[in-house]
Design a protein around this motif. Sequence first.
Motif, short mmCIF file in Angstrom:
data_model
loop_
_atom_site.label_atom_id
_atom_site.label_comp_id
_atom_site.label_asym_id
_atom_site.label_seq_id
_atom_site.Cartn_x
_atom_site.Cartn_y
_atom_site.Cartn_z
N LEU B 8 -74.11 34.19 19.91
CA LEU B 8 -74.73 33.25 20.85
C LEU B 8 -75.47 33.98 21.95
O LEU B 8 -76.56 33.61 22.35
CB LEU B 8 -73.67 32.33 21.47
CG LEU B 8 -72.99 31.32 20.55
CD1 LEU B 8 -72.20 30.33 21.39
CD2 LEU B 8 -74.00 30.58 19.69
N GLU B 9 -74.86 35.07 22.42
CA GLU B 9 -75.50 35.80 23.51
C GLU B 9 -76.81 36.42 23.04
O GLU B 9 -77.84 36.33 23.71
CB GLU B 9 -74.56 36.88 24.04
CG GLU B 9 -75.33 37.86 24.91
CD GLU B 9 -74.51 38.48 26.00
OE1 GLU B 9 -73.41 37.98 26.27
OE2 GLU B 9 -74.98 39.46 26.57
N ARG B 10 -76.79 37.05 21.87
CA ARG B 10 -78.03 37.66 21.37
C ARG B 10 -79.10 36.60 21.16
O ARG B 10 -80.25 36.78 21.51
CB ARG B 10 -77.80 38.41 20.05
CG ARG B 10 -77.13 39.75 20.09
CD ARG B 10 -77.62 40.71 21.15
NE ARG B 10 -79.05 41.09 21.15
CZ ARG B 10 -79.54 42.13 20.53
NH1 ARG B 10 -78.77 42.92 19.84
NH2 ARG B 10 -80.82 42.42 20.61
N ALA B 12 -79.41 33.72 22.57
CA ALA B 12 -79.87 33.11 23.82
C ALA B 12 -80.92 33.97 24.50
O ALA B 12 -81.79 33.45 25.19
CB ALA B 12 -78.68 32.88 24.75
N PHE B 13 -80.85 35.27 24.31
CA PHE B 13 -81.78 36.16 25.01
C PHE B 13 -82.93 36.65 24.13
O PHE B 13 -83.80 37.36 24.60
CB PHE B 13 -81.04 37.38 25.58
CG PHE B 13 -80.26 37.07 26.81
CD1 PHE B 13 -80.92 36.87 28.01
CD2 PHE B 13 -78.89 36.93 26.77
CE1 PHE B 13 -80.22 36.56 29.16
CE2 PHE B 13 -78.18 36.62 27.92
CZ PHE B 13 -78.84 36.43 29.11
N THR B 14 -82.90 36.30 22.85
CA THR B 14 -83.93 36.80 21.94
C THR B 14 -84.98 35.71 21.74
O THR B 14 -84.65 34.60 21.33
CB THR B 14 -83.30 37.19 20.60
OG1 THR B 14 -82.33 38.21 20.84
CG2 THR B 14 -84.34 37.72 19.64
N ALA B 19 -86.67 38.32 15.01
CA ALA B 19 -85.46 38.96 15.54
C ALA B 19 -84.28 38.00 15.45
O ALA B 19 -83.16 38.40 15.10
CB ALA B 19 -85.69 39.39 16.99
N THR B 22 -83.04 38.02 11.92
CA THR B 22 -82.26 39.23 11.64
C THR B 22 -80.84 39.08 12.18
O THR B 22 -79.86 39.38 11.49
CB THR B 22 -82.93 40.46 12.30
OG1 THR B 22 -84.26 40.54 11.82
CG2 THR B 22 -82.18 41.73 12.00
N ILE B 23 -80.74 38.61 13.41
CA ILE B 23 -79.42 38.47 14.04
C ILE B 23 -78.57 37.48 13.26
O ILE B 23 -77.39 37.73 12.98
CB ILE B 23 -79.60 38.03 15.52
CG1 ILE B 23 -80.24 39.16 16.33
CG2 ILE B 23 -78.28 37.59 16.12
CD1 ILE B 23 -80.81 38.72 17.66
N HIS B 26 -77.52 38.94 9.77
CA HIS B 26 -76.45 39.94 9.91
C HIS B 26 -75.12 39.26 10.21
O HIS B 26 -74.08 39.66 9.69
CB HIS B 26 -76.79 40.95 11.00
CG HIS B 26 -77.88 41.89 10.59
ND1 HIS B 26 -78.45 42.81 11.45
CD2 HIS B 26 -78.52 42.06 9.40
CE1 HIS B 26 -79.38 43.50 10.80
NE2 HIS B 26 -79.44 43.06 9.57
#
Lengths: 329, 517
Positions: B8-10, B12-14, B19, B22-23, B26
């Motif tokens: 969630l953090e990734r 929220a900022f991406t 990208a 990808t997140i 993975h």
Amino acid sequence: MRADEIVYPTDKGLYCALGDFYIDPLTPVPRALVTHGHSDHARPGHGAVMATRQTLEIMAIRYGDDFTANPQIADNSTRIGTVTVSFHPAGHVLGSAQILIAPDNGPRILVSGDYCRTPNPVCLPFEPIPCDIFITEATFGLPVFRHPDPLTEISRLLASMAEFPERPHLVGAYALGKAQRVIALARAAGHHAPIAIHGALKRLCDYHAEQGIDLGTLVSATDPGDAKLILAPPSAFASPWVQRFRDPVISYASGWMTVRARARQRGVELPLVISDHVDWPQLTATIRELAPQEVWITHGTEDGLMRWCEIEGIPSRPLRLIGYEDEPE
Amino acid sequence: MKAFARLLERLAFTAGRNAKLTILSHYFAATPDPDRGWALAALTSTLELRQVSPSLLRRLAGERVDEQLFALSYDFVGDLAETIALIWPEGSNPGPEVTLSDAVTLLRETGKVALPAAIAGILDRLTAPERLAFLKLATGNMRVGVSARLARIALAQTSARSVEEVEEIWHGLQQPYTALFAWLAGGDRPEPASSAPFRPVMLSTPITPQDLIPLNPDEYFAEWKWDGIRVQAVSEGGLRRLYSRTGEDIGAAFPDLIEALDFEGAVDGELLVRRDTEVAPFADLQKRLGRKLVSGAMLKSHPASLRLYDILTWQGEDLRPLPLASRRARLESVNFISDRIDLSPLLPFNAWEDLTDLRATPPASVIEGVMIKRRDAPYIAGRPRGPWFKWKRDPMVIDAVLIYAQSGHGKRSGFYSDFTFGLWDGTDLVPVGKAYFGFTDEELKELDRFVRKNTTQRFGPVRQLAPLLVVEVAFEGLNLSPRHRSGLAMRFPRISRIRWDKPAAEADQLQTLRAML
């Protein structure tokens, strides 16, 4: 003599009447005692400057050898006027110190400067000094600030580099302290490849290496080769400098990254909570450990810390010193 | 819960779509069942959990933290869930890691009375990032910029399956999607548990007049491109569903149309608001979208209707392999009974010039252009190039002045690429929209240089610009919008030309834009 007659805030900064000197003054004064080399605390143009050897050398790097006519290395205890001053490690950045002011008759006043309790490979650890008046910063003076283990944060950076191996990772870090700490942490976490640095970081990184702090191979960000980890001062991200990198991941190492709105405001994709200041648990634990009679707060979010002191039954007061940034460049 | 919190953090900022993919990929690859399935349900907003009110959370925090310190902190952080996640005293009760499944189970199965203590108990066992993820889950407020479609694309990327295949089975799947993940890993295709499934939609590609020249008009049908929402209406085995073109079930907002699906089959058409024969503007349809409950008054004033393009199945027979001409004949032979359903008429033309004239003078303003479809093409999922073309009407354009700029992300890091533009209202420039694209990479560099040289003020990441540069903004439509200062909202605005030559004073007036309504 009462403590607030010995040391008090003025528009030039914190002043010690018995010794006729200022601590971290904002404008040129005849005699300054400087806690550390960040540019909002260490300014050029004072008649005499007493600081740790490393802080003086950092000031010379930043401002030239003539930043003062009279540099004095703080060694052991020094008599100034009718007080004795001594410098003690603050754990903030290389050379950072707390300054203890001990009058012959009267309260012992400890000016902590900026300080941190988390072990930091690039500087000496904070030394707790018994005192009557503890003058503290409160940069992160709210209970929401609990900085995680910096190695955990660095492992998030390395995980992102593994997830996006083609994308350069640009980490914003201040030139003194934060940049070298991020590099040292990356090395400790197993990143041994060359790290590229912005030109503004070079002299201070070189200085750390001269002081025996191993930062590994550093290359210039203008010619980074295969380096995918690049460090730069945060201001570089708003300049065309950043345009040379293709599809970068923008990261920023700062205690402020705890708060998402702050990270968003800076356009950060990978916020890293790495701080050179005490967080709330360290701040309150330090006050409990030193058990001073009074706490004076120089700058930061003092309302939160004052409320905590009120709950704990410790008298506190804000000095409301202005001119110190939250985390200086 | 740690991996979910990181995810969630990734996200929220991406900002970048690739990208994000990808997140997500993975995460799905590295996370075991059933946690990844619950995460998928949470991201696609299909997870039904007990909703926890902000006031309950505030009360819980008040039991642990001094009121004044909480108030100061909330004031500083600005988000309630985030404040509580950060301020909650560190777990006295570490124990084994709480899984996402544990959290989901708690929020699904705990009774109302036991809920406060259960939430406090789980918060005691979590780390700060996990607490935030849990609280976002509990308040139903993910806000990580992931659509259900994006999540399905990520799933397809991790496997040999196409996104259309995933969409086709999506609605029959049970959470936490273990059968789906097994199939993606090479196992058996999950049997749809429900009938009336979604069939992946056939899409068109854009075409220009030059592209048309070599084509033989006799081999094509043409019809209007209606400005509504492309939908698939399915009524099979007593179940009736209305799907968007990405397979979201939007039927709940359109009970009047669902009631009219009195047939056995699946059809493809345009969802419109239509009053007798008059099709209402898109803004009217927008009022009906996304509602859980539609008032009786709204059903009367904004009646939904369906204008059909195609027929996919009929009474158990799959018609998709048939050529369009045969499908069209079948469609025309059906009596749909309800007057909410009609057919999109075929346009009479012998030569492309005829179609050019028709496109230039459409009989209604809710027509966006023309569709050109090969008569012999089967119905193919996805966006194959060739069988179906869209030839949109020319966009509307207006000359506006750049007034603010913000820097971009990812490939546009360090470039000022997000622009707010305005029109003159007397001597004032009133912001009328934002545009992020339409310019070339070379033009982006020039715009960036312009921004840096002509900044008058900065507000955080935003730069205010001297009102000097005129850009031609192209857009597809215009709606009234009380939320915008100008009272107008453009659809798909983009910068179609940079008018370095034009003095700012000669940019258009707000009145000119209003008159385009």
